[in-house]
Motif scaffolding. Structure first.
Motif, PDB file in Angstrom:
ATOM      1  N   GLU A 175       0.830  -1.209   0.000  1.00  0.00           N
ATOM      2  CA  GLU A 175       0.000   0.000   0.000  1.00  0.00           C
ATOM      3  C   GLU A 175       0.858   1.250   0.000  1.00  0.00           C
ATOM      4  OE1 GLU A 175      -2.350   0.460   3.479  1.00  0.00           O
ATOM      5  OE2 GLU A 175      -0.661   0.307   4.863  1.00  0.00           O
ATOM      6  N   HIS A 199      -3.726  -0.536  -4.667  1.00  0.00           N
ATOM      7  CA  HIS A 199      -4.611   0.635  -4.608  1.00  0.00           C
ATOM      8  C   HIS A 199      -3.792   1.910  -4.542  1.00  0.00           C
ATOM      9  CE1 HIS A 199      -8.002   3.168  -3.567  1.00  0.00           C
ATOM     10  NE2 HIS A 199      -7.362   3.584  -2.489  1.00  0.00           N
ATOM     11  N   ASP A 201      -4.349   5.881  -3.554  1.00  0.00           N
ATOM     12  CA  ASP A 201      -5.239   6.852  -2.923  1.00  0.00           C
ATOM     13  C   ASP A 201      -5.043   8.216  -3.567  1.00  0.00           C
ATOM     14  OD1 ASP A 201      -5.735   9.014  -0.616  1.00  0.00           O
ATOM     15  OD2 ASP A 201      -6.935   7.236  -0.170  1.00  0.00           O
ATOM     16  N   ILE A 221      -2.440  -2.941  -9.345  1.00  0.00           N
ATOM     17  CA  ILE A 221      -3.392  -1.831  -9.371  1.00  0.00           C
ATOM     18  C   ILE A 221      -4.492  -2.103 -10.387  1.00  0.00           C
ATOM     19  CG2 ILE A 221      -3.641   0.655  -9.737  1.00  0.00           C
ATOM     20  CD1 ILE A 221      -0.599   0.840  -9.072  1.00  0.00           C
TER      21      ILE A 221
END
Length: 346
Positions: A175, A199, A201, A221
């Motif tokens: 992450e 992911h 953000d 991703i």
């Protein structure tokens, strides 16, 4: 006679240069080699301000004794270190480069500033965790190479504020939490290829307003949310190749690179993108002369929307001849460059 005089002169010059280069090295660790560094010519003389110590592949398990106090570069690659304690190098006030690649380093420790260290390389080791806060003690660090380790997370790590290059390829990162790169305004190059990041953000890169190169190839991703890269106004190279991208939003790349005058590249090849249209790239189309986009290796559905995007984008789609239609069946394996759909009305 003239020939003899030239030979004598040459010998004297070599002897003089040797004294300038090597005369000030007071000691050298056993089996290591030491030499002058940071040399330049000044008023007809070659002046060296540093010393390198090369202890390559000697089976060392700890920092050897006898390193000169004026050392500026220490090379410890291909040894058998189980840990690197940067406190061992704190007394070397001129040390700028430390290379510890290809060891068995599983732990990195630091409690004391290494004030002038500018380059630290610990590639291809076994490091799983980084010191959460004490890396900030490396106040002059500009380059940090940590690829090919087992690093699992960086969200709690505080990197040095002067860092310009951070290389974390081939680790176990999962992450990029908001705040992972706080106070890193000088970072220009960030490489995170071949990790397990699934992911992104919207605030993952909020603090990287000086970033120019971002590499995220070979991760997991699946989606690029709106405004994912809006803080990267100085960026010119973004690599998302070989992920699992199946969705791009209309403003995924909004404001990316708008302050950078270089030509920009965005790599989206070898993902799972099926539908491509002008609606998804409105912001980039308004700056199309400054961008090259890559889409080869995606399971592209060839329809009128794609054809419109191709014609409007023109050379912005840099690999049109390598993008092959995967559906519908009548267009399979036709390149986007050669695509012609007669029923489209524009």
């Amino acid at each position: 006679m003239k020939l003899i005089w030239c030979v004598v002169t040459a010998v004297l010059v070599v002897a003089h240069l040797h004294s300038v280069f090597s005369g000030k090295i007071s000691s050298c660790p056993p089996k290591c080699t030491c030499g002058d560094a940071l040399c330049r010519r000044r008023q007809g003389r070659v002046v060296c301000r540093g010393i390198t110590v090369n202890c390559y592949a000697l089976g060392l398990t700890e920092v050897p004794d006898g390193i000169p106090s004026r050392v500026t570069g220490i090379f410890l690659a291909h040894n058998s270190f189980a840990y690197i304690d940067l406190n061992d190098f704190a007394s070397f006030n001129r040390l700028q480069t430390l290379l510890g690649d290809n060891n068995n380093v599983a732990k990195l420790m630091i409690d004391t500033p290494v004030r002038r260290l500018r380059k630290l390389s610990l590639k291809n080791n076994q490091i799983s965790f980084l010191p959460p806060r004490n890396l900030m003690l490396l106040r002059s660090l500009v380059e940090l190479y940590l690829q090919d380790n087992n690093i699992r997370g960086i969200s709690e790590v505080r990197f040095p504020a002067k860092l310009e290059q951070l290389i974390l390829n081939n680790n176990n990162l999962t992450e990029l939490a908001p705040g992972s790169f706080r106070k890193m305004k000088k970072l220009r190059v960030l490489k995170l290829n071949n990790n397990y990041i699934a992911h992104i953000d919207q605030n993952s890169f909020r603090d990287l307003q000086g970033l120019e190169v971002l590499e995220l190839a070979g991760n997991l991703i699946t989606e690029v949310p709106n405004d994912s890269f809006k803080f990267l106004s100085k960026g010119f190279y973004l690599n998302l190749k070989n992920n699992r991208l199946n969705e791009i939003h209309p403003y995924s790349f909004r404001l990316f690179g708008f302050k950078n005058v270089h030509h920009h590249q965005i790599r989206l090849d070898y993902n799972q993108l099926q539908f491509l249209s002008t609606d998804l790239f409105t912001d980039l189309l308004s700056r199309k002369s400054s961008f090259s986009l890559y889409f080869a290796g995606n399971p592209v559905f060839c329809d009128c929307n794609l054809l419109t995007f191709r014609d409007e984008a023109e050379r912005m789609i840099a690999d049109q001849n390598r993008i092959l239609c995967q559906s519908p069946v009548e267009y399979v394996d036709i390149s986007v460059q050669d695509l012609n759909i007669e029923d489209c009305c524009f």
